[in-house]
Scaffold this motif. Structure first.
Motif, PDB file in Angstrom:
ATOM      1  N   TYR A  13       0.875  -1.179   0.000  1.00 40.78           N
ATOM      2  CA  TYR A  13       0.000   0.000   0.000  1.00 40.78           C
ATOM      3  C   TYR A  13       0.905   1.220   0.000  1.00 40.78           C
ATOM      4  O   TYR A  13       1.784   1.330   0.865  1.00 40.78           O
ATOM      5  N   VAL A  18       3.531  -5.216   2.226  1.00 39.18           N
ATOM      6  CA  VAL A  18       2.832  -5.892   3.329  1.00 39.18           C
ATOM      7  C   VAL A  18       3.063  -7.409   3.219  1.00 39.18           C
ATOM      8  O   VAL A  18       3.447  -8.069   4.169  1.00 39.18           O
ATOM      9  N   GLU A  37      -0.839 -13.445  12.624  1.00 39.91           N
ATOM     10  CA  GLU A  37      -1.422 -12.475  13.555  1.00 39.91           C
ATOM     11  C   GLU A  37      -2.070 -11.312  12.795  1.00 39.91           C
ATOM     12  O   GLU A  37      -1.853 -11.158  11.578  1.00 39.91           O
ATOM     13  N   ASN A  38      -2.827 -10.503  13.520  1.00 42.49           N
ATOM     14  CA  ASN A  38      -3.453  -9.333  12.906  1.00 42.49           C
ATOM     15  C   ASN A  38      -2.382  -8.453  12.262  1.00 42.49           C
ATOM     16  O   ASN A  38      -1.337  -8.225  12.857  1.00 42.49           O
ATOM     17  N   GLY A  41      -1.028  -9.570   6.926  1.00 43.06           N
ATOM     18  CA  GLY A  41      -1.236  -9.476   5.476  1.00 43.06           C
ATOM     19  C   GLY A  41      -2.215 -10.491   4.900  1.00 43.06           C
ATOM     20  O   GLY A  41      -2.306 -10.635   3.676  1.00 43.06           O
ATOM     21  N   LYS A  42      -2.976 -11.157   5.755  1.00 44.88           N
ATOM     22  CA  LYS A  42      -3.908 -12.188   5.256  1.00 44.88           C
ATOM     23  C   LYS A  42      -4.953 -11.581   4.320  1.00 44.88           C
ATOM     24  O   LYS A  42      -5.191 -12.077   3.219  1.00 44.88           O
ATOM     25  N   SER A  43      -5.585 -10.487   4.775  1.00 43.37           N
ATOM     26  CA  SER A  43      -6.626  -9.860   3.935  1.00 43.37           C
ATOM     27  C   SER A  43      -6.023  -9.262   2.673  1.00 43.37           C
ATOM     28  O   SER A  43      -6.657  -9.254   1.611  1.00 43.37           O
ATOM     29  N   THR A  44      -4.797  -8.780   2.801  1.00 35.47           N
ATOM     30  CA  THR A  44      -4.115  -8.224   1.626  1.00 35.47           C
ATOM     31  C   THR A  44      -3.896  -9.322   0.594  1.00 35.47           C
ATOM     32  O   THR A  44      -4.125  -9.117  -0.608  1.00 35.47           O
ATOM     33  N   LYS A  47      -7.110 -10.057  -1.148  1.00 32.00           N
ATOM     34  CA  LYS A  47      -7.369  -9.054  -2.207  1.00 32.00           C
ATOM     35  C   LYS A  47      -6.519  -9.361  -3.433  1.00 32.00           C
ATOM     36  O   LYS A  47      -6.970  -9.212  -4.574  1.00 32.00           O
TER      37      LYS A  47
END
Ligand code: ADP
Length: 232
Positions: A13, A18, A37-38, A41-44, A47
């Motif tokens: 980003y 990330v 962990e939060n 980069g899992k959601s990244t 995407k």
């Protein structure tokens, strides 16, 4: 050829990486669980797999008949408006591609509703379902979008233990009986190593990829399991 191949894929980003130089192959029939962990980069990565974010370097390629638009995606519950004013049928059929439902789409939506045991609630308001029922409806919707790969973003988050177990059983059935490839994001490392056949653990400094057995014996796995899980 693999369904998805990431080669040294870096997602960033505003120039800040990330997910860094990720090498990953998702094979047909795999059940991959992505943990970390939060902020790791899992959601990244989700995407990136959905094509909503392009890698700034490296590549993400699709093969074995899979097109990027044919991934069945179950978003995080926090991204779903729980009081969305639609019926169960409307939510499920919205997973079928195309502006108009043809007979094939109609059959597919019916089949997936039945598969998720939600057909008797087809006219019920989505907003009036329990959390577990809403997840089943959203799974049926995701199934309408794919023949081969489901991408599930924290499918059991916020569900009670009994419904969580049911959801894992449903996902296992889709994997074992329907032959679907599963990619699941999870916070539950214990369940991930029991359900999946591959683990990807993302950290800010790198990643681990391997079988649950290899993971349990890796430094990351030992840090979580305490090095006491030598049974397999
Ligand atoms: P996870 O899903 O593992 O919790 P994310 O992929 O959401 O992690 O986030 C990874 C990092 O990227 C975090 O530091 C987060 O603040 C940052 N990030 C996520 N989305 C954006 C965005 N749209 N713009 C800038 N930074 C972002």
């Amino acid at each position: 050829m693999s369904l998805i191949t990431c080669e040294k894929a870096t997602f960033a980003y505003e120039g800040v990486p990330v997910v860094k130089e990720l090498d990953l192959q998702i094979e047909k029939g795999q059940y991959l669980c992505i943990v970390g962990e939060n902020g790791s980069g899992k959601s990244t990565l989700v995407k990136g797999l959905l094509g909503l974010l392009k890698p700034v370097s490296g590549s993400v390629a699709f093969g074995d008949g899979l097109h990027q638009t044919e991934i069945g995606y179950l978003p995080q519950r926090s991204e779903i408006q729980p009081d969305f004013p639609a019926s169960v049928w409307e939510v499920v059929s919205s997973g079928c591609h195309g502006l108009w439902m043809n007979a094939r789409h109609q059959r597919m939506a019916e089949e997936n509703l039945r598969l998720m045991s939600m057909d008797r609630l087809r006219n019920r308001s989505f907003a009036r379902l329990s959390g577990g029922q809403q997840q089943r409806v959203l799974l049926a919707r995701a199934l309408c979008a794919t023949k081969s790969l489901l991408l599930l973003d924290e499918p059991v988050a916020g569900l009670d233990p009994l419904v969580t177990r049911e959801m894992y059983d449903v996902i296992r059935m889709l994997h074992e009986e329907k032959g679907l490839t599963i990619v699941m994001i999870s916070h539950d490392i214990q369940a991930a190593t029991q359900e999946a056949d591959r683990i990807l653990h993302l950290t800010s400094t790198g990643s681990f990829y391997g079988t649950p057995f290899e993971y349990r014996h890796s430094p990351l796995g030992v840090a979580f399991f305490g090095g006491c899980c030598c049974h397999e």
